[in-house]
Design a protein around this motif. Structure first.
Motif, PDB file in Angstrom:
ATOM      1  N   UNK A  66      50.061  88.958  82.394  1.00 32.91           N
ATOM      2  CA  UNK A  66      49.142  88.273  83.212  1.00 32.91           C
ATOM      3  C   UNK A  66      47.638  88.210  82.739  1.00 32.91           C
ATOM      4  N   UNK A  67      47.212  89.219  81.659  1.00 33.59           N
ATOM      5  CA  UNK A  67      46.190  89.157  81.079  1.00 33.59           C
ATOM      6  C   UNK A  67      45.991  87.941  79.927  1.00 33.59           C
ATOM      7  N   UNK A 188      33.944  97.131  88.032  1.00 31.84           N
ATOM      8  CA  UNK A 188      35.182  97.589  87.372  1.00 31.84           C
ATOM      9  C   UNK A 188      35.195  98.933  87.009  1.00 31.84           C
ATOM     10  N   UNK A 189      33.979  99.274  86.630  1.00 30.56           N
ATOM     11  CA  UNK A 189      33.829 100.549  86.073  1.00 30.56           C
ATOM     12  C   UNK A 189      33.877 101.657  87.541  1.00 30.56           C
ATOM     13  N   UNK A 190      33.641 101.268  88.851  1.00 28.44           N
ATOM     14  CA  UNK A 190      33.897 101.955  89.644  1.00 28.44           C
ATOM     15  C   UNK A 190      35.379 102.029  90.160  1.00 28.44           C
ATOM     16  N   UNK A 191      35.839 101.026  89.989  1.00 26.43           N
ATOM     17  CA  UNK A 191      37.623 100.892  90.303  1.00 26.43           C
ATOM     18  C   UNK A 191      38.157 101.798  89.168  1.00 26.43           C
ATOM     19  N   UNK A 215      36.753  92.132  84.104  1.00 24.44           N
ATOM     20  CA  UNK A 215      37.344  93.247  84.646  1.00 24.44           C
ATOM     21  C   UNK A 215      38.474  93.856  83.607  1.00 24.44           C
ATOM     22  N   UNK A 216      39.262  93.183  83.241  1.00 29.92           N
ATOM     23  CA  UNK A 216      40.155  93.252  82.060  1.00 29.92           C
ATOM     24  C   UNK A 216      39.643  94.339  80.864  1.00 29.92           C
ATOM     25  N   UNK A 217      38.416  93.417  80.511  1.00 27.04           N
ATOM     26  CA  UNK A 217      37.824  93.904  79.133  1.00 27.04           C
ATOM     27  C   UNK A 217      37.384  95.426  79.637  1.00 27.04           C
ATOM     28  N   UNK A 224      42.479 101.938  80.247  1.00 27.41           N
ATOM     29  CA  UNK A 224      43.680 101.716  81.580  1.00 27.41           C
ATOM     30  C   UNK A 224      44.365 100.313  81.268  1.00 27.41           C
ATOM     31  N   UNK A 225      45.355 100.340  82.027  1.00 22.89           N
ATOM     32  CA  UNK A 225      46.002  99.202  82.041  1.00 22.89           C
ATOM     33  C   UNK A 225      45.665  98.194  83.521  1.00 22.89           C
ATOM     34  N   UNK A 226      45.547  96.829  83.162  1.00 21.61           N
ATOM     35  CA  UNK A 226      45.149  96.100  84.287  1.00 21.61           C
ATOM     36  C   UNK A 226      45.902  94.723  84.228  1.00 21.61           C
ATOM     37  N   UNK A 227      46.190  94.198  85.381  1.00 15.64           N
ATOM     38  CA  UNK A 227      47.208  93.054  85.604  1.00 15.64           C
ATOM     39  C   UNK A 227      46.638  92.210  86.725  1.00 15.64           C
TER      40      UNK A 227
END
Length: 243
Positions: A66-67, A188-191, A215-217, A224-227
């Motif tokens: 997805x990334x 993104x940092x808060x998430x 956000x991915x970056x 952490x992993x992001x999708x």
């Protein structure tokens, strides 16, 4: 090819790289195209227009399909090193894209009776164009940048019509992208902090490809992993806690 899209306008000077025989766009047709641009995009999504092809290298390097899809959507065209052109040829091509885009945007501003100056640059392997000093346009674009997205796609289409090649040009309005990127990085940092402390996946609001990439970056930088999940306007990023 049949030019069914509006031709970029000819400049009165100041953008020497643009073709001198360029056809001036019809103001009525231009206004109609601006108004219906988002509607056309929604219709294309509803019709199931295919997304840009994903590169196997991108998937392999990130481990996240997805990334990779978001990266492909943001890029929109092969990198310069894959095209076989020299650095000098690439620079000339991107400068031409910037000239075409600037002339086109100047005509749009004239038609809409909006103030603004056009700055042209080359940023890596993209032409970069910014509309500065356009306070009314800046207000119209806030807070989410939908107008910027629509103008960028229209400008890329104008460049493609002239050159015959797909454009990766990046447009900005009064520094919006830089400011918006900063706020997205904070979000993104808060998430990321929430995912680390809570131990559960954290979904964010729906975002466009540019926003999702930011956000991915941030997630990648924090380990952490992001999708990306969802379709169309509901597509969003989910940040996962460390396993």
């Amino acid at each position: 090819m049949n030019d069914t899209t509006p031709q970029p306008p000819s400049g009165e000077g100041g953008h020497a790289g643009a073709a001198a025989d360029r056809t001036t766009p019809d103001p009525t047709a231009m206004d109609a195209e601006i108004i219906t641009l988002e509607e056309q995009g929604e219709a294309a999504q509803a019709a199931g227009t295919p997304e840009p092809a994903r590169s196997a290298e991108a998937v392999a390097s990130t481990g996240d399909a997805s990334f990779a899809a978001d990266q492909e959507a943001l890029a929109g065209a092969p990198a310069a090193e894959d095209s076989g052109e020299s650095r000098q040829e690439r620079l000339k091509r991107l400068e031409e894209e910037g000239d075409i885009a600037a002339d086109y945007l100047e005509e749009l501003l004239d038609i809409a009776d909006l103030d603004g100056d056009i700055d042209i640059d080359v940023d890596g392997d993209r032409a970069s164009v910014e509309i500065r000093g356009a306070e009314k346009l800046k207000r119209m674009n806030e807070p989410r940048g939908e107008l910027l997205d629509a103008l960028q796609e229209l400008t890329r289409l104008a460049v493609q019509t002239r050159t015959g090649d797909r454009s990766r040009l990046m447009l900005d309005i009064c520094g919006f992208r830089a400011q918006h990127k900063e706020s997205l990085e904070d979000l993104a940092a808060d998430a990321v902090a929430q995912a680390k402390s809570g131990g559960s996946p954290v979904p964010l609001r729906p975002m466009n490809p540019f926003e999702r990439k930011v956000v991915h970056d941030v997630a990648k930088r924090e380990g952490l992993r992001s999708e990306s999940d969802g379709d169309g306007k509901d597509r969003h990023v989910v940040i996962y806690p460390a396993s």
